[in-house]
Design an enzyme around this catalytic site. Structure first.
Site, PDB file in Angstrom:
ATOM      1  N   SER A 128       0.837  -1.203   0.000  1.00  0.00           N
ATOM      2  CA  SER A 128       0.000   0.000   0.000  1.00  0.00           C
ATOM      3  C   SER A 128       0.865   1.245   0.000  1.00  0.00           C
ATOM      4  CB  SER A 128      -0.860  -0.028   1.268  1.00  0.00           C
ATOM      5  OG  SER A 128      -1.404   1.235   1.523  1.00  0.00           O
ATOM      6  N   TYR A 153      -1.895  -1.569  11.057  1.00  0.00           N
ATOM      7  CA  TYR A 153      -2.168  -2.010   9.681  1.00  0.00           C
ATOM      8  C   TYR A 153      -1.012  -1.618   8.758  1.00  0.00           C
ATOM      9  CZ  TYR A 153      -3.628  -1.366   4.883  1.00  0.00           C
ATOM     10  OH  TYR A 153      -3.650  -1.364   3.510  1.00  0.00           O
ATOM     11  N   LYS A 157       2.167  -3.853   6.591  1.00  0.00           N
ATOM     12  CA  LYS A 157       2.580  -3.768   5.185  1.00  0.00           C
ATOM     13  C   LYS A 157       4.088  -3.560   5.086  1.00  0.00           C
ATOM     14  CE  LYS A 157      -1.459  -4.466   3.481  1.00  0.00           C
ATOM     15  NZ  LYS A 157      -1.744  -5.789   2.918  1.00  0.00           N
TER      16      LYS A 157
END
Ligand code: UD1
Length: 345
Positions: A128, A153, A157
């Site tokens: 992302s 979160y 990544k």
């Protein structure tokens, strides 16, 4: 010539389901593994209605090593993996960090562990633009600095990218393509598949389309005092089908050994920064439907502006995000209307 089988983890999810359709169109047999935590079985029907092919489906959790081993035993012809299976809500990750680290990292490590012994040649990983944090300069290239993650979160990544890099550098017998998505939006033009948020949507487009159809009273625009031309945040909104197509190219690149690199990273965006207000205007223009909205305070943790320099993906993959934003907005609306028609929302 028969193409190699691709394992799509999280394949009944939003981006996963669109990618399955594009893989099938390109002739790849697919097997999906999904725990249906944020999707449902009906997505398989939607995929089949578009492509005419029902993908093989295993309902299981990728953190379950035994289930994964059984899957590889049942499908010894898997040669590529696209890993979408992950938890993805920024706010929830602040409240349940362990859930995020466990789901996202254990899934990835299990897959990496099983690739070598099962002869899998490559893995595409869903990363992302969140890895760039609040960039000092826009548009961001793949060389832009990685900023400290502001949520568990986002951290999963970053850590996942590092895990893949370490595993590949340790001499693992496979390749990886890391795709850094900007903001995926819209739905398949057939309106057979799309984004199906659980509960009150946190993301802009599902909240917007639910407001437009009357499920929500009003869309809150989080802040109009940012240092941007109209004061609202700027993002790079990329059509989900365009995004899905990049995965097919990435998979082929690994399986057909088109690159000497064992690990490659690509930004997937349009290269165009659009503000939240501009996006609402695009939706209203494209659909003729008004979206009641009001300006409220900033949402904690939001990035002010970020958009991609997609030149690397354009030049190396020969891929480009092509769908005009108004078409994308029409597709999001058609999907919302289809959900209503089916009595789902
Ligand atoms: C965030 C993450 C991204 C992640 C995505 C998945 C960051 C920086 N970005 O994207 O990595 O993949 O979530 O969920 O962590 N907005 C409103 N009203 C709303 C909802 C959103 O004004 O009701 C605004 C937000 O303030 C933001 C823009 O719309 O400016 C986009 O928000 P959203 O769709 O939630 O995505 P990101 O926060 O960009």
């Amino acid at each position: 010539m028969n193409k190699d089988r691709i394992l799509v983890t999280g394949g009944t999810g939003y981006i996963g389901s669109h990618t399955v359709v594009e893989l099938q169109k390109a002739g790849y047999p697919v097997v999906i593994i999904d725990n249906l935590s944020n999707s449902n079985r009906d997505v398989l029907d939607g995929i089949e209605r578009i492509s005419g092919i029902r993908p093989d489906f295993v309902e299981a959790d990728c953190t379950d090593m035994e289930a994964l081993k059984a899957l590889f035993a049942k499908y010894p012809d898997i040669k590529g993996i696209i890993n979408f299976a992950a938890s993805k809500a920024v706010g929830e990750s602040m409240e349940k960090p362990i859930l995020y680290y466990r789901n996202n990292l254990n899934t990835l490590m299990n897959l990496l562990d099983l690739m070598g012994p099962n002869g899998v040649k490559g893995i595409v990983f869903s990363s992302s633009c969140t890895v760039y944090g609040e960039p000092d300069v826009n548009p961001v290239t793949e060389q832009s600095p990685i900023k400290k993650a502001t949520s568990p979160y986002g951290n999963t990544k970053q850590i996942s990218e590092e895990i893949i890099t370490d595993v590949i550098n340790s001499g693992a017998p496979f390749k990886s393509v890391i795709l850094r998505y900007f903001n995926p939006v819209g739905a398949h033009p057939s309106a057979e598949i799309g984004e199906l948020p659980n509960g009150v949507p946190q993301n802009l487009i599902p909240f917007l389309t639910q407001t437009a159809i009357g499920i929500r009273k009003e869309l809150s625009v989080f802040g109009d005092d940012y240092d941007t031309p109209d004061g609202s945040c700027i993002r790079d909104f990329i059509n989900v089908v365009d995004l899905a197509k990049a995965h097919v190219i990435a998979v082929a690149r690994m399986l057909e050994d088109k690159s000497d690199e064992k690990i490659e990273i690509f930004n997937l965006g349009t290269g165009i920064g659009l503000s939240v207000k501009e996006l609402i205007a695009s939706f209203e223009r494209a659909t003729g439907v008004k979206v009641p909205h009001k300006i409220v305070g900033r949402r904690p943790g939001d990035i002010e502006k970020v958009w991609a320099n997609p030149a690397h993906a354009n030049n190396v993959l020969g891929w480009k995000a092509e769908t005009p934003i108004d078409d994308t907005m029409r597709s999001a609306w058609a999907w919302q209307c289809k959900l209503r028609e089916r009595g789902i929302m």
